[in-house]
Design an enzyme around this catalytic site. Sequence first.
Site, PDB file in Angstrom:
ATOM      1  N   HIS A  92       0.850  -1.471  -0.216  1.00  0.00           N
ATOM      2  CA  HIS A  92      -0.703  -0.061  -0.287  1.00  0.00           C
ATOM      3  C   HIS A  92       0.609   1.302   0.157  1.00  0.00           C
ATOM      4  O   HIS A  92       1.300   1.459   0.928  1.00  0.00           O
ATOM      5  CB  HIS A  92      -1.155   0.407   1.343  1.00  0.00           C
TER       6      HIS A  92
ATOM      7  N   HIS B 205       1.542   4.959  -2.184  1.00  0.00           N
ATOM      8  CA  HIS B 205       1.074   5.383  -3.606  1.00  0.00           C
ATOM      9  C   HIS B 205       2.211   6.350  -3.938  1.00  0.00           C
ATOM     10  O   HIS B 205       2.816   6.903  -4.069  1.00  0.00           O
ATOM     11  CB  HIS B 205       0.185   6.716  -3.285  1.00  0.00           C
TER      12      HIS B 205
ATOM     13  N   HIS C 243      -9.232   0.822  -1.114  1.00  0.00           N
ATOM     14  CA  HIS C 243      -9.920   1.834  -0.168  1.00  0.00           C
ATOM     15  C   HIS C 243     -10.768   2.021   0.824  1.00  0.00           C
ATOM     16  O   HIS C 243     -11.791   2.255   0.197  1.00  0.00           O
ATOM     17  CB  HIS C 243      -9.285   2.699  -0.201  1.00  0.00           C
TER      18      HIS C 243
ATOM     19  N   GLU D 199     -11.110   3.493   6.073  1.00  0.00           N
ATOM     20  CA  GLU D 199      -9.930   4.502   7.056  1.00  0.00           C
ATOM     21  C   GLU D 199     -10.702   5.301   7.615  1.00  0.00           C
ATOM     22  O   GLU D 199     -10.841   5.568   8.695  1.00  0.00           O
ATOM     23  CB  GLU D 199      -9.175   5.302   5.823  1.00  0.00           C
TER      24      GLU D 199
ATOM     25  N   ASP E 199       2.115   4.014   2.837  1.00  0.00           N
ATOM     26  CA  ASP E 199       0.966   5.073   1.959  1.00  0.00           C
ATOM     27  C   ASP E 199       1.616   5.612   1.390  1.00  0.00           C
ATOM     28  O   ASP E 199       1.669   5.768  -0.161  1.00  0.00           O
ATOM     29  CB  ASP E 199       0.006   5.188   3.736  1.00  0.00           C
ATOM     30  N   ASP E 200       1.486   7.375   1.962  1.00  0.00           N
ATOM     31  CA  ASP E 200       2.460   8.685   1.194  1.00  0.00           C
ATOM     32  C   ASP E 200       3.433   8.757   1.949  1.00  0.00           C
ATOM     33  O   ASP E 200       3.195  10.045   2.459  1.00  0.00           O
ATOM     34  CB  ASP E 200       1.278   8.952   0.839  1.00  0.00           C
TER      35      ASP E 200
END
Length: 332
Positions: free
Chosen positions: A14, A16, A194, A197, A275-276
């Site tokens: 996961h 991005h 997703h 969250e 994630d990011d």
Amino acid sequence: MDRFIEGLPKVELHMHLEGSLEPELMFRLAERNGVTLPYPDIETLRQAYDFHNLQSFLDLYYQGAQVLLTEQDFYDLAWAYLERCAEDNVRHTEIFFDPQTHTSRGVPFKTVIQGISRALKDGEQKLKISSYLILCVLRHLSEAEAIKTLEEALAYKEHFIGVGLDSSEVGNPPANFAGFFDLARQQGLKLVAHAGEEGPADYIWQALDLLQVSRIDHGVNCTEDPKLVQRLADSRVPLTVCPLSNLKLKVVDEMEQHNLLKLLHSGLCVTVNSDDPAYFGGYMTQNFKAIAEALNPDCEEIRQLSLNAVEASFLPDSAKRELVQEILRYQG
């Protein structure tokens, strides 16, 4: 524990790609492409990384992506991430990319996919990191736009393995994209989404039942519904959890409140991911260290999280077996 985490073989599921755009690279690409950023310097930009929810992050995320214009830009972005993977002992990664973020600005899909794919090929050859691409569509846009994106992408189908659903979750339920996921399933693509969250547990049910995904990205709000937790445990449908992201976006107020280990002990196939990472302050090793400090797991629990990621990956069984054996042999 830090030493054990640093050397642990890891799998990331996961992440991005646009979220790995570090400020230094953002400024470098802006200068190369003649793009003016609304920040005078790197430090001012970093100070803007103070988010109060998902949307406040997304606003900056899409703004930063404006510097990505050429095939070389996308290559440089992907290569920089792979170098961080090498530092963190990530052996395999399954990377999200958001083509609509770029095609809406006039950047051809071909430019995006070829730049990323070239870097991933070099990463396998030079860094020994295997990787798959997952095409994500933006849930704040329409399903019709998502389908149009997929139809265009199918000309480059050899470059990606699956599709996902991301962007602003609240008010954009998975049910809105059932037709898109039906089309992707007919094409033989892997399906992830997703859910859970910032959105409710019901969004996870929708992703499972209406979209028929094989992985839930985030999913931490599953604990709102004990029946859902039991279903996830029984089915081993993985959750790709992102601890530092959850903290940065105020999904949890303190890392000590995170339910990651509770989910692990309940028998769920939970995994750790970044994630990011450029925006949330940590790649894979930092995420593992953050939960180690706050939740006090032992080495075997940390090892299990890495084994879960292998199980949850889309790797062929032979590659999974090799990675499992490597993780089991690892002593730190």
